[in-house]
Write a protein that holds these residues in place. Structure first.
Motif, PDB file in Angstrom:
ATOM      1  N   GLU A  89      96.112 -23.742 173.076  1.00  0.00           N
ATOM      2  CA  GLU A  89      95.281 -22.706 172.484  1.00  0.00           C
ATOM      3  C   GLU A  89      95.906 -22.331 171.150  1.00  0.00           C
ATOM      4  O   GLU A  89      97.028 -21.839 171.101  1.00  0.00           O
ATOM      5  N   ASP A  90      95.178 -22.573 170.062  1.00  0.00           N
ATOM      6  CA  ASP A  90      95.697 -22.258 168.730  1.00  0.00           C
ATOM      7  C   ASP A  90      95.730 -20.749 168.520  1.00  0.00           C
ATOM      8  O   ASP A  90      94.950 -20.001 169.108  1.00  0.00           O
ATOM      9  N   LEU A  91      96.629 -20.313 167.664  1.00  0.00           N
ATOM     10  CA  LEU A  91      96.765 -18.897 167.356  1.00  0.00           C
ATOM     11  C   LEU A  91      95.502 -18.354 166.696  1.00  0.00           C
ATOM     12  O   LEU A  91      94.751 -19.095 166.068  1.00  0.00           O
ATOM     13  N   SER A  92      95.312 -17.047 166.793  1.00  0.00           N
ATOM     14  CA  SER A  92      94.138 -16.386 166.214  1.00  0.00           C
ATOM     15  C   SER A  92      94.409 -15.935 164.792  1.00  0.00           C
ATOM     16  O   SER A  92      94.076 -14.829 164.407  1.00  0.00           O
ATOM     17  N   GLU A  93      95.016 -16.780 164.009  1.00  0.00           N
ATOM     18  CA  GLU A  93      95.354 -16.423 162.637  1.00  0.00           C
ATOM     19  C   GLU A  93      94.723 -17.443 161.700  1.00  0.00           C
ATOM     20  O   GLU A  93      94.926 -18.635 161.854  1.00  0.00           O
ATOM     21  N   ALA A  94      93.960 -16.936 160.758  1.00  0.00           N
ATOM     22  CA  ALA A  94      93.313 -17.820 159.791  1.00  0.00           C
ATOM     23  C   ALA A  94      93.145 -17.067 158.483  1.00  0.00           C
ATOM     24  O   ALA A  94      93.131 -15.844 158.447  1.00  0.00           O
ATOM     25  N   SER A  95      93.029 -17.825 157.417  1.00  0.00           N
ATOM     26  CA  SER A  95      92.799 -17.266 156.095  1.00  0.00           C
ATOM     27  C   SER A  95      91.646 -18.046 155.472  1.00  0.00           C
ATOM     28  O   SER A  95      91.448 -19.224 155.776  1.00  0.00           O
ATOM     29  N   ILE A  96      90.885 -17.380 154.602  1.00  0.00           N
ATOM     30  CA  ILE A  96      89.717 -18.032 154.010  1.00  0.00           C
ATOM     31  C   ILE A  96      89.646 -17.742 152.518  1.00  0.00           C
ATOM     32  O   ILE A  96      90.010 -16.652 152.071  1.00  0.00           O
ATOM     33  N   ALA A  97      89.205 -18.730 151.766  1.00  0.00           N
ATOM     34  CA  ALA A  97      88.916 -18.573 150.340  1.00  0.00           C
ATOM     35  C   ALA A  97      87.670 -19.405 150.060  1.00  0.00           C
ATOM     36  O   ALA A  97      87.673 -20.615 150.280  1.00  0.00           O
ATOM     37  N   CYS A  98      86.602 -18.761 149.634  1.00  0.00           N
ATOM     38  CA  CYS A  98      85.373 -19.478 149.302  1.00  0.00           C
ATOM     39  C   CYS A  98      85.204 -19.464 147.794  1.00  0.00           C
ATOM     40  O   CYS A  98      85.475 -18.461 147.140  1.00  0.00           O
ATOM     41  N   ARG A  99      84.756 -20.585 147.248  1.00  0.00           N
ATOM     42  CA  ARG A  99      84.635 -20.726 145.802  1.00  0.00           C
ATOM     43  C   ARG A  99      83.333 -21.405 145.428  1.00  0.00           C
ATOM     44  O   ARG A  99      82.796 -22.217 146.174  1.00  0.00           O
ATOM     45  N   GLN A 100      82.881 -21.096 144.223  1.00  0.00           N
ATOM     46  CA  GLN A 100      81.754 -21.810 143.645  1.00  0.00           C
ATOM     47  C   GLN A 100      82.297 -23.133 143.148  1.00  0.00           C
ATOM     48  O   GLN A 100      83.223 -23.176 142.345  1.00  0.00           O
ATOM     49  N   VAL A 101      81.735 -24.236 143.653  1.00  0.00           N
ATOM     50  CA  VAL A 101      82.209 -25.564 143.282  1.00  0.00           C
ATOM     51  C   VAL A 101      81.137 -26.363 142.541  1.00  0.00           C
ATOM     52  O   VAL A 101      81.337 -27.533 142.236  1.00  0.00           O
ATOM     53  N   GLY A 102      80.019 -25.717 142.279  1.00  0.00           N
ATOM     54  CA  GLY A 102      78.911 -26.344 141.566  1.00  0.00           C
ATOM     55  C   GLY A 102      77.853 -25.286 141.323  1.00  0.00           C
ATOM     56  O   GLY A 102      78.067 -24.103 141.599  1.00  0.00           O
ATOM     57  N   ALA A 103      76.713 -25.715 140.807  1.00  0.00           N
ATOM     58  CA  ALA A 103      75.611 -24.772 140.589  1.00  0.00           C
ATOM     59  C   ALA A 103      75.162 -24.215 141.936  1.00  0.00           C
ATOM     60  O   ALA A 103      74.966 -24.972 142.890  1.00  0.00           O
TER      61      ALA A 103
END
Length: 150
Positions: free
Chosen positions: A65-79
């Motif tokens: 069971e993987d840990l409940s820790e995550a990080s996110i970064a969303c970016r514009q990569v095109g139009a």
């Protein structure tokens, strides 16, 4: 119907890279992995999620069971283009973190007043989820209003 299909579709992650955090004598090492997810309804937006991946024997056979820790970064990569109107809030990615009960989720929310897409990542469990979460936002050009479904 389309909304149900998109929301229930498994996440199509593209592995970007990984680093070992703990060496294991038997089985793979514990790792932090970075994966890229393209938003299925918004062209030009990609989310990068980093999360822990358990190694060892249980990790090797898929029982860890993987840990409940995550990080996110969303970016514009095109139009940025919207294939169709989108809901005010929608689960856009989901990935199983354990054999039975735990999932990593990414939810997209629309801040219509500011013309911004907000992405939240968290994990849930059948009995007890985790309050650990991470949030990121992608501003959409004012000339491209975000079309909301009703």
């Amino acid at each position: 119907m389309v909304a149900v299909l998109v929301a229930s579709a498994p996440a199509n992650a593209e592995r970007v890279g990984e680093v070992s955090t703990v060496w294991k004598l038997i089985g793979p090492n514990h790792k932090v992995v970075v994966e890229a997810y393209d938003d299925p309804r918004v062209e030009g937006v990609t989310c990068y999620v980093s999360r822990a991946k358990t190694g060892g024997l249980s990790g090797a056979v898929g029982l860890a069971e993987d840990l409940s820790e995550a990080s996110i970064a969303c970016r514009q990569v095109g139009a940025i283009r919207f294939r169709e109107p989108i809901p005010q809030q929608e689960e856009v990615f989901s990935e199983r973190l354990s054999v039975l009960f735990k999932r990593l989720q990414v939810v997209r929310m629309v801040d219509a007043r500011r013309n911004v897409l907000v992405y939240l990542t968290y994990s849930d469990k059948l009995v007890d989820g985790s309050p650990k979460n991470s949030v990121t936002a992608v501003a959409v050009d004012g000339g491209t209003p975000i079309p909301l479904s009703r």
